[in-house]
Design a protein around this motif. Structure first.
Motif, PDB file in Angstrom:
ATOM      1  N   GLU A   1      19.511  13.190 -32.590  1.00 20.73           N
ATOM      2  CA  GLU A   1      18.765  12.476 -31.265  1.00 20.73           C
ATOM      3  C   GLU A   1      19.494  13.013 -30.084  1.00 20.73           C
ATOM      4  OE1 GLU A   1      16.000   9.122 -30.720  1.00 20.73           O
ATOM      5  OE2 GLU A   1      17.429   8.737 -32.613  1.00 20.73           O
ATOM      6  N   GLY A   2      18.613  13.383 -29.138  1.00 23.40           N
ATOM      7  CA  GLY A   2      19.109  13.880 -28.040  1.00 23.40           C
ATOM      8  C   GLY A   2      19.264  15.455 -27.917  1.00 23.40           C
ATOM      9  N   SER A   3      19.977  15.866 -26.740  1.00 21.35           N
ATOM     10  CA  SER A   3      20.266  17.073 -26.587  1.00 21.35           C
ATOM     11  C   SER A   3      21.621  17.589 -26.739  1.00 21.35           C
ATOM     12  CB  SER A   3      20.000  17.560 -25.115  1.00 21.35           C
ATOM     13  OG  SER A   3      18.432  16.986 -24.695  1.00 21.35           O
ATOM     14  N   SER A   4      21.983  18.873 -26.618  1.00 21.62           N
ATOM     15  CA  SER A   4      23.265  19.409 -26.959  1.00 21.62           C
ATOM     16  C   SER A   4      23.315  20.931 -26.198  1.00 21.62           C
ATOM     17  CB  SER A   4      23.711  19.618 -28.489  1.00 21.62           C
ATOM     18  OG  SER A   4      24.907  20.000 -28.538  1.00 21.62           O
ATOM     19  N   PHE A   5      24.031  20.695 -25.084  1.00 20.33           N
ATOM     20  CA  PHE A   5      24.290  21.939 -24.307  1.00 20.33           C
ATOM     21  C   PHE A   5      25.687  21.574 -23.477  1.00 20.33           C
ATOM     22  CE2 PHE A   5      20.549  19.580 -22.444  1.00 20.33           C
ATOM     23  CZ  PHE A   5      21.183  19.261 -21.207  1.00 20.33           C
ATOM     24  N   ALA A   6      26.021  22.585 -22.651  1.00 22.62           N
ATOM     25  CA  ALA A   6      27.287  22.315 -21.696  1.00 22.62           C
ATOM     26  C   ALA A   6      26.573  22.046 -20.663  1.00 22.62           C
ATOM     27  CB  ALA A   6      28.053  23.666 -21.776  1.00 22.62           C
ATOM     28  N   LEU A   7      26.744  20.541 -20.122  1.00 18.81           N
ATOM     29  CA  LEU A   7      26.535  20.080 -18.887  1.00 18.81           C
ATOM     30  C   LEU A   7      26.893  21.162 -17.674  1.00 18.81           C
ATOM     31  CD1 LEU A   7      27.012  16.269 -19.549  1.00 18.81           C
ATOM     32  CD2 LEU A   7      24.578  17.398 -18.870  1.00 18.81           C
ATOM     33  N   ALA A   8      28.208  21.511 -17.486  1.00 18.78           N
ATOM     34  CA  ALA A   8      28.569  22.304 -16.644  1.00 18.78           C
ATOM     35  C   ALA A   8      27.756  23.544 -16.218  1.00 18.78           C
ATOM     36  CB  ALA A   8      30.142  22.560 -16.745  1.00 18.78           C
ATOM     37  N   SER A   9      27.352  24.144 -17.028  1.00 19.90           N
ATOM     38  CA  SER A   9      26.796  25.487 -16.915  1.00 19.90           C
ATOM     39  C   SER A   9      24.932  24.975 -16.986  1.00 19.90           C
ATOM     40  CB  SER A   9      27.084  26.271 -17.922  1.00 19.90           C
ATOM     41  OG  SER A   9      26.913  26.036 -19.178  1.00 19.90           O
ATOM     42  N   PHE A  10      24.529  23.958 -17.330  1.00 23.85           N
ATOM     43  CA  PHE A  10      23.280  23.768 -17.543  1.00 23.85           C
ATOM     44  C   PHE A  10      22.519  23.892 -15.977  1.00 23.85           C
ATOM     45  CE2 PHE A  10      19.372  20.812 -18.036  1.00 23.85           C
ATOM     46  CZ  PHE A  10      18.838  21.699 -18.916  1.00 23.85           C
ATOM     47  N   ASN A  11      21.270  24.769 -15.975  1.00 23.28           N
ATOM     48  CA  ASN A  11      20.593  24.998 -14.841  1.00 23.28           C
ATOM     49  C   ASN A  11      19.251  24.189 -14.876  1.00 23.28           C
ATOM     50  OD1 ASN A  11      22.464  26.639 -13.863  1.00 23.28           O
ATOM     51  ND2 ASN A  11      21.723  28.312 -15.123  1.00 23.28           N
ATOM     52  N   GLY A  12      19.063  23.354 -15.848  1.00 25.66           N
ATOM     53  CA  GLY A  12      17.866  22.711 -15.757  1.00 25.66           C
ATOM     54  C   GLY A  12      17.552  21.265 -14.813  1.00 25.66           C
ATOM     55  N   SER A  13      16.623  20.778 -15.275  1.00 29.89           N
ATOM     56  CA  SER A  13      16.590  19.240 -14.653  1.00 29.89           C
ATOM     57  C   SER A  13      16.414  18.153 -15.578  1.00 29.89           C
ATOM     58  CB  SER A  13      15.269  19.254 -13.970  1.00 29.89           C
ATOM     59  OG  SER A  13      15.380  20.480 -12.726  1.00 29.89           O
ATOM     60  N   ALA A  14      16.879  16.963 -15.055  1.00 23.40           N
ATOM     61  CA  ALA A  14      16.529  15.917 -15.845  1.00 23.40           C
ATOM     62  C   ALA A  14      14.766  15.487 -15.921  1.00 23.40           C
ATOM     63  CB  ALA A  14      17.393  14.735 -15.451  1.00 23.40           C
ATOM     64  N   SER A  15      14.440  15.004 -16.994  1.00 21.75           N
ATOM     65  CA  SER A  15      12.961  14.639 -16.812  1.00 21.75           C
ATOM     66  C   SER A  15      12.891  13.335 -16.702  1.00 21.75           C
ATOM     67  CB  SER A  15      12.301  15.090 -18.449  1.00 21.75           C
ATOM     68  OG  SER A  15      11.193  14.614 -18.633  1.00 21.75           O
ATOM     69  N   ALA A  16      11.348  13.272 -15.929  1.00 17.00           N
ATOM     70  CA  ALA A  16      11.000  11.743 -15.577  1.00 17.00           C
ATOM     71  C   ALA A  16      10.560  10.988 -17.021  1.00 17.00           C
ATOM     72  CB  ALA A  16       9.943  11.939 -14.774  1.00 17.00           C
ATOM     73  N   GLU A  17      10.293  11.906 -17.915  1.00 15.93           N
ATOM     74  CA  GLU A  17       9.913  11.352 -19.186  1.00 15.93           C
ATOM     75  C   GLU A  17      10.877  11.107 -20.184  1.00 15.93           C
ATOM     76  OE1 GLU A  17       6.183  12.616 -20.643  1.00 15.93           O
ATOM     77  OE2 GLU A  17       4.969  12.511 -18.907  1.00 15.93           O
ATOM     78  N   THR A  18      11.811  10.092 -20.580  1.00 17.55           N
ATOM     79  CA  THR A  18      12.588  10.216 -21.452  1.00 17.55           C
ATOM     80  C   THR A  18      12.475   9.072 -22.705  1.00 17.55           C
ATOM     81  OG1 THR A  18      14.253   8.334 -20.454  1.00 17.55           O
ATOM     82  CG2 THR A  18      14.092  10.422 -19.652  1.00 17.55           C
ATOM     83  N   GLY A  19      13.301   9.233 -23.930  1.00 17.37           N
ATOM     84  CA  GLY A  19      13.165   8.385 -24.679  1.00 17.37           C
ATOM     85  C   GLY A  19      14.214   6.851 -24.351  1.00 17.37           C
ATOM     86  N   GLY A  20      14.313   6.797 -23.160  1.00 14.05           N
ATOM     87  CA  GLY A  20      15.329   5.565 -22.821  1.00 14.05           C
ATOM     88  C   GLY A  20      16.449   6.073 -22.298  1.00 14.05           C
ATOM     89  N   GLY A  21      16.956   7.469 -22.002  1.00 13.07           N
ATOM     90  CA  GLY A  21      18.238   7.749 -21.134  1.00 13.07           C
ATOM     91  C   GLY A  21      18.336   9.179 -21.655  1.00 13.07           C
ATOM     92  N   TYR A  22      19.416   9.894 -21.319  1.00 16.29           N
ATOM     93  CA  TYR A  22      19.802  11.194 -21.126  1.00 16.29           C
ATOM     94  C   TYR A  22      20.911  11.428 -22.214  1.00 16.29           C
ATOM     95  CZ  TYR A  22      16.695  10.959 -17.132  1.00 16.29           C
ATOM     96  OH  TYR A  22      15.322  10.532 -16.377  1.00 16.29           O
TER      97      TYR A  22
END
Length: 457
Positions: A72-93
């Motif tokens: 459940e959820g994502s897995s990547f290094a937050l410090a180097s992530f160049n994407g964006s948080a989505s407006a549509e989520t399953g209740g969090g990030y």
């Protein structure tokens, strides 16, 4: 230590790490699978955690040929992530650190389902970054991909005792999370990443007189259904005329056909075929966390369905699971609700209606604030879980051991990790699983630390 445990320990001591290829070695010897529910974490640095309490549960994963859970959820290094948080989520990030994914793979967790309502919390960039994390850690995943063909396809892991196939699908998801066919524009092909979705809807049955009154009252708000004069749609809700009032669920026939096709394909290639579905829908209809004003209902339901702690599933699930077994599934796993459900045997194949969570980390908190501002309190049942271990021997005989676990809720690095419960709590967990399984006509033998069942040949 029981004779079965001694046998498992002696067997796995000689096992090599599973390969990730679909071309299986010949099926021989006893094959063991450890099953887990939702992975809500671990988010804390697992390498720093006091894992003494977690060790017996970790051993169940590592001493099996293969462990399977819902990532459940994502897995990547937050410090180097160049994407964006989505407006549509399953209740969090939620984001599981890649180093934790590596440690879990080292414990035997090499096959995970990825069709769930948190798949695109961080957009398509977060989803594809998670693909990279899992592949680099030798964790095979099913239920998500760059196209619907990838997301719907079975995933295979070959072990020394045969290949295991996993098909993953979700009936609870955000709209943007659905994978699609590539889009051709300007001479180029663009992927449509996402998950393998099973579209379902709840149908409220009303009398013909009630439907006529609703149609008049709704006026222009009603959505026309010209192909079905006995139906009325209001927003996401479908109403249908019937002799008696009630509620039913229906699944999209095209999605069901695609799902069954994947199971049949896997049946021809694997010794064991597992279907995993992420379905928050239950038999209850009480929303203890109603949507906030202007909160889209479809997103609200992707966060949490009504009656989330109801152990009985929505009515569409049992027929779907029976159909899956008939198509060739050896095991069916349902995740989503964070409480334990029962186990049904259909044609000798186990159907688990709820495994709870394998990990459930919230930093010691017993509640959280939903995107709409509602507060959800966590009952004690969310911190009790089970880890089934299935054994398929060389002669085709199958057996299951159910291991109870208690999830630690703390402010330290071991928050969210499952541990061996006390004798009293162990019996309470097993008794609850036994009670829920009896609803499906399944009888379990419960001893001091486990529940066991031998399946018919």
């Amino acid at each position: 230590m029981t004779r079965l445990k001694l046998l498992l320990t002696a067997t796995v001591a000689m096992m090599a790490a599973p390969s990730l290829a679909a071309d299986a070695p010949p099926a021989s010897g006893a094959l063991t699978l450890a099953l887990g529910g939702d992975m809500i974490g671990p988010y804390q640095p697992l390498a720093q955690a006091d894992k003494q309490g977690f060790a017996p549960i970790a051993a169940l994963l590592s001493q099996s040929d293969l462990a399977i859970a819902n990532f459940e959820g994502s897995s990547f290094a937050l410090a180097s992530f160049n994407g964006s948080a989505s407006a549509e989520t399953g209740g969090g990030y939620p984001v599981i650190p890649p180093e934790n994914a590596a440690l879990l793979a080292g414990m035997g967790l090499h096959l995970v389902s990825k069709a769930n309502n948190h798949a695109t919390d961080w957009g398509y960039e977060g989803l594809t970054a998670t693909f990279t994390t899992l592949r680099e850690r030798r964790i095979t995943f099913a239920g998500a991909g760059r196209t619907i063909e990838e997301a719907a396809a079975p995933a295979y892991v070959a072990t020394p005792h045969g290949t295991v196939a996993l098909i993953s699908v979700a009936s609870t998801f955000t709209p943007m999370a659905v994978a699609g066919k590539p889009v051709e524009r300007g001479g180029r092909s663009f992927d449509r990443p996402g998950i393998n979705a099973l579209h379902v809807h709840q149908v409220r049955l009303v009398t013909p007189a009630q439907l006529s009154a609703m149609r008049v009252a709704a006026g222009p708000v009603a959505i026309a259904t010209p192909e079905h004069s006995d139906e009325l749609r209001l927003g996401d809700q479908l109403f249908r005329a019937a002799p008696q009032a009630g509620t039913i669920w229906e699944a999209d026939p095209a999605d069901v056909a695609r799902l069954m096709g994947a199971i049949r394909e896997a049946r021809s290639k694997a010794r064991v075929v597992v279907l995993a579905i992420h379905a928050h829908e239950t038999a209850g209809d009480v929303d203890d966390m109603p949507p906030a004003p202007f909160e889209p209902l479809v997103l609200h339901r992707a966060n949490e369905a009504p009656s989330p702690d109801e152990p009985q599933p929505a009515a569409f699930l049992q027929p779907l699971f029976h159909q899956a077994v008939e198509a060739g599934a050896d095991v069916v796993l349902r995740s989503g609700p964070h409480v334990i459900g029962g186990m049904e045997l259909y044609r000798g194949r186990p159907i688990f209606y709820g495994l709870g969570s394998l990990f459930f980390g919230f930093g010691g908190q017993r509640s959280y604030k939903a995107p709409g501002g509602q507060i959800k309190s966590f009952p004690d049942g969310w911190f009790r879980t089970i880890v089934p271990v299935l054994r398929f021997d060389a002669k085709g005989r199958r057996s299951i051991q159910i291991h109870p676990a208690a999830i630690r809720s703390s402010h330290d690095a071991a928050d969210g990790l499952p541990e061996r419960p006390s004798a009293t709590e162990s019996q309470a967990i097993l008794a609850e699983f036994q009670r829920q399984s009896a609803v499906w006509g399944t009888k379990l033998m419960v001893n001091a630390a486990t529940a066991e069942i031998t399946l018919p040949d």
